[in-house]
Design a protein around this motif. Sequence first.
Motif, PDB file in Angstrom:
ATOM      1  N   GLU A  25       0.836  -1.212   0.000  1.00 56.01           N
ATOM      2  CA  GLU A  25       0.000   0.000   0.000  1.00 56.01           C
ATOM      3  C   GLU A  25       0.867   1.255   0.000  1.00 56.01           C
ATOM      4  OE1 GLU A  25      -3.290   2.213   2.849  1.00 56.01           O
ATOM      5  OE2 GLU A  25      -2.954   0.055   3.094  1.00 56.01           O
ATOM      6  N   ARG A  26       1.892   1.279   0.831  1.00 52.19           N
ATOM      7  CA  ARG A  26       2.773   2.453   0.902  1.00 52.19           C
ATOM      8  C   ARG A  26       3.513   2.652  -0.419  1.00 52.19           C
ATOM      9  NH1 ARG A  26       1.446   6.011   2.352  1.00 52.19           N
ATOM     10  NH2 ARG A  26       3.477   6.966   2.092  1.00 52.19           N
ATOM     11  N   LEU A  27       4.058   1.565  -0.968  1.00 52.67           N
ATOM     12  CA  LEU A  27       4.817   1.684  -2.216  1.00 52.67           C
ATOM     13  C   LEU A  27       3.913   2.126  -3.369  1.00 52.67           C
ATOM     14  CD1 LEU A  27       7.398   1.426  -3.832  1.00 52.67           C
ATOM     15  CD2 LEU A  27       6.975  -1.047  -4.013  1.00 52.67           C
ATOM     16  N   LEU A  28       2.749   1.514  -3.491  1.00 51.38           N
ATOM     17  CA  LEU A  28       1.846   1.856  -4.589  1.00 51.38           C
ATOM     18  C   LEU A  28       1.283   3.266  -4.450  1.00 51.38           C
ATOM     19  CD1 LEU A  28       0.016  -1.559  -5.100  1.00 51.38           C
ATOM     20  CD2 LEU A  28       1.751  -0.525  -6.569  1.00 51.38           C
ATOM     21  N   SER A  29       1.249   3.795  -3.228  1.00 47.35           N
ATOM     22  CA  SER A  29       0.784   5.178  -3.060  1.00 47.35           C
ATOM     23  C   SER A  29       1.734   6.157  -3.749  1.00 47.35           C
ATOM     24  CB  SER A  29       0.638   5.532  -1.572  1.00 47.35           C
ATOM     25  OG  SER A  29       1.909   5.705  -0.961  1.00 47.35           O
ATOM     26  N   VAL A  30       2.988   5.751  -3.914  1.00 47.71           N
ATOM     27  CA  VAL A  30       3.974   6.571  -4.628  1.00 47.71           C
ATOM     28  C   VAL A  30       3.968   6.240  -6.119  1.00 47.71           C
ATOM     29  CG1 VAL A  30       6.443   7.087  -4.890  1.00 47.71           C
ATOM     30  CG2 VAL A  30       5.467   6.825  -2.600  1.00 47.71           C
ATOM     31  N   THR A  31       4.050   4.946  -6.454  1.00 44.36           N
ATOM     32  CA  THR A  31       4.217   4.552  -7.855  1.00 44.36           C
ATOM     33  C   THR A  31       2.967   4.767  -8.700  1.00 44.36           C
ATOM     34  OG1 THR A  31       3.610   2.231  -7.452  1.00 44.36           O
ATOM     35  CG2 THR A  31       5.941   2.833  -7.201  1.00 44.36           C
ATOM     36  N   SER A  32       1.795   4.752  -8.079  1.00 45.10           N
ATOM     37  CA  SER A  32       0.557   4.937  -8.856  1.00 45.10           C
ATOM     38  C   SER A  32       0.493   6.314  -9.510  1.00 45.10           C
ATOM     39  CB  SER A  32      -0.676   4.692  -7.980  1.00 45.10           C
ATOM     40  OG  SER A  32      -0.705   5.611  -6.915  1.00 45.10           O
ATOM     41  N   ASN A  33       1.261   7.278  -8.998  1.00 43.05           N
ATOM     42  CA  ASN A  33       1.322   8.599  -9.630  1.00 43.05           C
ATOM     43  C   ASN A  33       1.887   8.522 -11.046  1.00 43.05           C
ATOM     44  OD1 ASN A  33       0.403  10.025  -7.307  1.00 43.05           O
ATOM     45  ND2 ASN A  33       2.439   9.838  -6.424  1.00 43.05           N
ATOM     46  N   PHE A  34       2.559   7.415 -11.383  1.00 44.73           N
ATOM     47  CA  PHE A  34       3.178   7.253 -12.694  1.00 44.73           C
ATOM     48  C   PHE A  34       2.510   6.148 -13.509  1.00 44.73           C
ATOM     49  CE2 PHE A  34       6.334   8.365  -9.419  1.00 44.73           C
ATOM     50  CZ  PHE A  34       6.527   9.690  -9.781  1.00 44.73           C
ATOM     51  N   GLY A  35       1.339   5.710 -13.047  1.00 46.67           N
ATOM     52  CA  GLY A  35       0.617   4.654 -13.753  1.00 46.67           C
ATOM     53  C   GLY A  35       0.998   3.254 -13.335  1.00 46.67           C
ATOM     54  N   LEU A  36       1.874   3.126 -12.349  1.00 50.72           N
ATOM     55  CA  LEU A  36       2.311   1.812 -11.856  1.00 50.72           C
ATOM     56  C   LEU A  36       1.423   1.421 -10.682  1.00 50.72           C
ATOM     57  CD1 LEU A  36       6.114   2.636 -12.037  1.00 50.72           C
ATOM     58  CD2 LEU A  36       4.912   0.999 -13.510  1.00 50.72           C
ATOM     59  N   THR A  37       0.349   0.697 -10.979  1.00 49.35           N
ATOM     60  CA  THR A  37      -0.691   0.440  -9.986  1.00 49.35           C
ATOM     61  C   THR A  37      -0.693  -0.995  -9.456  1.00 49.35           C
ATOM     62  OG1 THR A  37      -2.224  -0.052 -11.790  1.00 49.35           O
ATOM     63  CG2 THR A  37      -2.193   2.224 -10.969  1.00 49.35           C
ATOM     64  N   ALA A  38       0.179  -1.844  -9.989  1.00 55.88           N
ATOM     65  CA  ALA A  38       0.237  -3.243  -9.568  1.00 55.88           C
ATOM     66  C   ALA A  38       1.684  -3.616  -9.283  1.00 55.88           C
ATOM     67  CB  ALA A  38      -0.344  -4.149 -10.647  1.00 55.88           C
ATOM     68  N   LEU A  39       1.863  -4.566  -8.381  1.00 59.11           N
ATOM     69  CA  LEU A  39       3.201  -4.884  -7.881  1.00 59.11           C
ATOM     70  C   LEU A  39       3.374  -6.374  -7.646  1.00 59.11           C
ATOM     71  CD1 LEU A  39       5.903  -4.291  -6.241  1.00 59.11           C
ATOM     72  CD2 LEU A  39       4.424  -3.879  -4.281  1.00 59.11           C
ATOM     73  N   MET A  40       4.539  -6.866  -8.060  1.00 62.14           N
ATOM     74  CA  MET A  40       4.961  -8.226  -7.712  1.00 62.14           C
ATOM     75  C   MET A  40       6.455  -8.169  -7.428  1.00 62.14           C
ATOM     76  SD  MET A  40       4.570 -11.486  -7.335  1.00 62.14           S
ATOM     77  CE  MET A  40       3.063 -11.976  -8.119  1.00 62.14           C
ATOM     78  N   ALA A  41       6.864  -8.745  -6.329  1.00 66.79           N
ATOM     79  CA  ALA A  41       8.279  -8.775  -6.000  1.00 66.79           C
ATOM     80  C   ALA A  41       8.592 -10.072  -5.264  1.00 66.79           C
ATOM     81  CB  ALA A  41       8.658  -7.579  -5.132  1.00 66.79           C
ATOM     82  N   GLY A  42       9.727 -10.633  -5.602  1.00 73.44           N
ATOM     83  CA  GLY A  42      10.139 -11.853  -4.927  1.00 73.44           C
ATOM     84  C   GLY A  42      11.394 -12.410  -5.557  1.00 73.44           C
ATOM     85  N   THR A  43      11.879 -13.502  -4.988  1.00 78.73           N
ATOM     86  CA  THR A  43      13.035 -14.163  -5.563  1.00 78.73           C
ATOM     87  C   THR A  43      12.585 -14.917  -6.814  1.00 78.73           C
ATOM     88  OG1 THR A  43      12.676 -16.051  -4.087  1.00 78.73           O
ATOM     89  CG2 THR A  43      14.255 -14.380  -3.362  1.00 78.73           C
ATOM     90  N   VAL A  44      13.480 -15.062  -7.762  1.00 80.09           N
ATOM     91  CA  VAL A  44      13.135 -15.696  -9.030  1.00 80.09           C
ATOM     92  C   VAL A  44      13.313 -17.205  -8.887  1.00 80.09           C
ATOM     93  CG1 VAL A  44      13.676 -15.848 -11.492  1.00 80.09           C
ATOM     94  CG2 VAL A  44      13.868 -13.646 -10.287  1.00 80.09           C
ATOM     95  N   PRO A  45      12.211 -17.971  -9.081  1.00 77.07           N
ATOM     96  CA  PRO A  45      12.345 -19.431  -8.984  1.00 77.07           C
ATOM     97  C   PRO A  45      13.254 -19.967 -10.093  1.00 77.07           C
ATOM     98  CG  PRO A  45      10.030 -18.759  -9.038  1.00 77.07           C
ATOM     99  CD  PRO A  45      10.851 -17.557  -9.380  1.00 77.07           C
ATOM    100  N   ARG A  46      13.976 -21.027  -9.795  1.00 75.67           N
ATOM    101  CA  ARG A  46      14.792 -21.675 -10.823  1.00 75.67           C
ATOM    102  C   ARG A  46      13.859 -22.323 -11.844  1.00 75.67           C
ATOM    103  NH1 ARG A  46      18.040 -21.981  -6.380  1.00 75.67           N
ATOM    104  NH2 ARG A  46      20.261 -21.616  -6.763  1.00 75.67           N
ATOM    105  N   PRO A  47      14.287 -22.426 -13.102  1.00 69.93           N
ATOM    106  CA  PRO A  47      13.454 -23.096 -14.107  1.00 69.93           C
ATOM    107  C   PRO A  47      13.079 -24.501 -13.638  1.00 69.93           C
ATOM    108  CG  PRO A  47      15.311 -22.011 -15.166  1.00 69.93           C
ATOM    109  CD  PRO A  47      15.531 -21.908 -13.679  1.00 69.93           C
TER     110      PRO A  47
END
Length: 199
Positions: A25-47
Amino acid sequence: MSQFDRTLEFMDQLQHAGTAAAVCERLLSVTSNFGLTALMAGTVPRPGTPRGQQKDHVLLCDWPGDWLERYVQRNYVDHDPVVSHMKNLQAPFQWREASKMITIDRDSDEVMGDAREFKLRDGLAFPLVTLDGEIVMVSLGGEAVHLSEAEFSMVSLVSTYAIGRAMQLHTMAGKTIDHIELTPRERECLQWAAVGKSE
């Protein structure tokens, strides 16, 4: 307000965020000003990581609707051009660059087409490398993304702090800890890491 007041206030709010949802919520309150309204973050699973274990890699998620379920169910992580481009480039980029820089096949085209169904037409992605060498990928998306170079850097900085807090919360899961303060040195290291300093 002094030179860093807004940034320090944002960092303080993140430190007091007690859940991953509050960090989102805190991060999107900043990024949504630029059209970035969705978020996914995490470690990248191995293939080849089993679908049942892919969600264990997620640190922050505020994707629309059932996009995460579809993404995992169809094993899109192995075909996502954004993930592939990030592994090759390991530098911040906009999603549209990924489609131009790698060969798009039927599977990767399906990923991007399905993302558009969920109003994820463009976005930005960047990797963060932990001290243990683990890659944490941050992906922010939306329908219409408008970022200047300075705004891109600012989103990178605030996202770095958000991921730091998400990692703390992930580690603290199951423990009773109300609040963790970063030391001045830890804050300084995060600030340097956010602008790309490695030493």
